[in-house]
Design an enzyme around this catalytic site. Sequence first.
Site, short mmCIF file in Angstrom:
data_model
loop_
_atom_site.label_atom_id
_atom_site.label_comp_id
_atom_site.label_asym_id
_atom_site.label_seq_id
_atom_site.Cartn_x
_atom_site.Cartn_y
_atom_site.Cartn_z
CE LYS A 98 -5.67 -4.26 -5.67
NZ LYS A 98 -5.34 -2.96 -5.08
CE LYS A 121 -0.15 -9.75 -2.88
NZ LYS A 121 0.08 -8.34 -2.78
CE LYS A 176 -3.28 -4.92 4.61
NZ LYS A 176 -3.06 -3.56 4.10
P1 AMP Z 1 -0.73 -3.92 1.45
O1 AMP Z 1 -1.25 -4.99 2.33
O2 AMP Z 1 -0.91 -4.25 0.02
O3 AMP Z 1 -1.12 -2.53 1.82
O4 AMP Z 1 0.84 -3.99 1.68
C1 AMP Z 1 1.51 -3.37 2.75
C2 AMP Z 1 2.97 -3.73 2.73
O5 AMP Z 1 3.12 -5.13 3.03
C3 AMP Z 1 3.66 -3.52 1.36
O6 AMP Z 1 4.98 -3.10 1.57
C4 AMP Z 1 3.59 -4.89 0.75
O7 AMP Z 1 4.60 -5.06 -0.21
C5 AMP Z 1 3.81 -5.79 1.97
N1 AMP Z 1 3.22 -7.11 1.78
C6 AMP Z 1 1.92 -7.38 1.50
N2 AMP Z 1 1.71 -8.71 1.38
C7 AMP Z 1 2.93 -9.29 1.60
C8 AMP Z 1 3.39 -10.65 1.61
N3 AMP Z 1 2.56 -11.67 1.39
N4 AMP Z 1 4.70 -10.88 1.87
C9 AMP Z 1 5.54 -9.86 2.10
N5 AMP Z 1 5.18 -8.56 2.10
C10 AMP Z 1 3.89 -8.27 1.85
#
Ligand code: AMP
Length: 334
Positions: free
Chosen positions: A114, A197, A200
């Site tokens: 980041k 990956k 968002k």
């Molecule tokens: P975040 O979007 O960073 O708040 O992530 C929310 C949850 O989704 C966390 O448990 C992350 O590890 C999971 N997560 C986010 N992106 C991915 C992805 N591309 N594949 C699998 N899990 C994800």
Amino acid sequence: MSAKPTVFSGIQPSGNLHIGNYLGAIKNFAANQAQYHNYFCVVDHHAITLPQEPAALRQQTLELANAYLAAGLDPTEVTLFVQSHVSEHTEMGWMLNTFVYFGELKRMTQFKEKAGKRQEEVNVGIFDYPVLMAADIVLYDADFVPVGEDQRQHVELTRDIANRVNYRLGEGTLVVPEALIKKEGARIMGLDDPTKKMSKSATTPRNYIALLDDADTIRQKLRAAVTDSGADIRAGEDKPAVTNLLTIYSLFADVPVPVLEERYAGKGYADFKRDLTDVVIDSLAPFQARLRELDANPDYTAAVLKEGAERARAKASTVLTRVKGRMGYVLPFS
Ligand code: AMP
Ligand code: TRP
């Protein structure tokens, strides 16, 4: 007291929820809820480490709460709440700061990604983010933290912090949690670039399928999804794009990857992508319908979150008091 182990997890209300969040996190929370004592949190304090439009933050916070519910989390089984409604989180975060080293936080992969080359210029919240996450987890005496692969390092840091606290303040002060990371789906990759990956905050919406994408959008995005050289539909390190699509197919359809490989032996990408598209659209449809119902009934969500915050606060305040007492804080006079 229930003898079930406790799980805690959180998701940030920032950006667009996508099928990576669903397959890697939310779907599993719902599938396993009966086995555990559950806390699931909308981590708004984490989201503000990047600037958020106030109206968007408000909307995304409620949308995420509804996504948890639409995925099947049962509010009688699960404590669902918004992080900022339970002020013990920031208080515990402050105290844990004194158990973490500057160098440790500087080495966090997510921080390095980041901050990039501008480490001196990023806000301190981005730097301190994993400590607030550790606070989230320890406040509920959580045994397990179900997350995607990208959060493994932060849970490891939480373990280090909890062990340090126990060493200084006495065994049993904090529960040392463990990450719960599924082999399949823990890392869904971008549709436009299978080496990164699904995210968002991706620069193009072609990277992800959002949980609210309509059928046409899903169709277009999967048609445009990159594939690998060579025509066969099989998983393997030399085939990152097709492996990712097979994983998505497998998790939505609940069919193992080898069975899919057999089914598509000798067939081309066109057949495969057409069926995958149907599977994704059909699997998301009931979820999307429930989400629309919940969106139309904000009083219900508000009541769930209010009760969730009360239950969460009851637990968090006992753990915070335990730590304060052992550290030598004079507890508030009653
Ligand atoms: P975040 O979007 O960073 O708040 O992530 C929310 C949850 O989704 C966390 O448990 C992350 O590890 C999971 N997560 C986010 N992106 C991915 C992805 N591309 N594949 C699998 N899990 C994800
Ligand atoms: N950092 C996590 C993410 O970006 C979100 C999060 C915050 C979290 N607090 C948590 C996840 C506690 C699990 C447990 O995905």
